[in-house]
Design an enzyme around this catalytic site. Structure first.
Site, short mmCIF file in Angstrom:
data_model
loop_
_atom_site.label_atom_id
_atom_site.label_comp_id
_atom_site.label_asym_id
_atom_site.label_seq_id
_atom_site.Cartn_x
_atom_site.Cartn_y
_atom_site.Cartn_z
CG HIS A 96 3.71 4.71 5.24
ND1 HIS A 96 2.68 5.31 5.94
CD2 HIS A 96 3.31 3.43 5.04
CE1 HIS A 96 1.73 4.42 6.16
NE2 HIS A 96 2.08 3.26 5.62
CD GLU B 227 3.50 -0.49 7.28
OE1 GLU B 227 2.97 0.52 6.78
OE2 GLU B 227 2.88 -1.34 7.93
CG HIS C 105 -0.30 0.05 2.55
ND1 HIS C 105 -0.14 -1.08 3.34
CD2 HIS C 105 0.25 1.06 3.27
CE1 HIS C 105 0.46 -0.74 4.48
NE2 HIS C 105 0.72 0.56 4.46
#
Lengths: 139, 139
Positions: free
Chosen positions: B81, B130, B8
């Site tokens: 992010h 991440e 994502h």
């Protein structure tokens, strides 16, 4: 219109070479496409493939590159835009125009050789959003 | 290690409700997951599906949310992010540690219910990154 594929995340960098080294060595990227100049957008481009999408590294091409100011604010680089695919760029243009979105610049040929335009970040929750016609052969 | 799926793009927003309306009405998003609180990260989360990936909308949860400062700098929200999948979070931790990357915080359970950690943007070309263990059932 339906939300299409997340074609890529555009990441501005002061050095494609250095960013490619990071994606290869740190992140384990195995498919890195050949970098090329995109003078119409004032950037040099390099795609790094993930299994489902791409990171588009963009480096300033020329002093009046539109990403020079971004890199002044973010000297190490950073996330610059996201790009979603649409089946038909003209239909998408009409759609977004009808939604009252500010469309940045004319429809032009983008890094994948298909027509693109950008939506103003103020109409997209602060996210500069590229709309790109899907390459015909890919789908 | 190989570069995994772009799970994502994390997008910070002052209002998940308003952002969901934008993604639904302007972008044509059809699959929007139920929002939920993630107190361990100090955010409220809502996933918007694209055919190949997701946008993770994150809204501050509490005054000491880690995205409060981001939203002070970007009041309308923006790209926060990117998240890549790995098959094994412990192996990934060892890998990135061995590369000299600064790992932010302990390994903890993320928004998809699998362990995650973050890499410092200074080690990833300005991109807060991440690293997330792939959900077992999805692959």
């Amino acid at each position: 219109m339906k939300l299409g594929r997340l074609n890529h995340v555009g990441v501005a960098t002061p050095s494609i070479e250095r960013s490619v080294a990071t994606y290869r060595e740190t992140m384990g990227a195995e498919v890195v496409r050949d970098p090329f100049d995109l003078p119409a957008q004032g950037v040099r481009v390099c795609f790094v493939d993930t299994p489902n999408s791409q990171i588009e590294l963009i480096e300033p091409l020329g002093a009046d590159s539109p990403i020079v100011k971004f890199l002044e604010r973010n000297p190490e680089g950073g996330q610059h835009h996201v790009c979603f695919e649409v089946p038909d760029i003209e239909a998408a243009h009409t759609w977004f125009d009808g939604k009252g979105c500010r469309i940045l610049g004319p429809t032009r040929i983008g890094a994948h050789g298909t027509p693109i335009f950008f939506l103003h970040p103020k109409d997209m929750g602060g996210v500069l959003t590229e709309i790109m016609e899907s390459p015909k052969q890919a789908h």
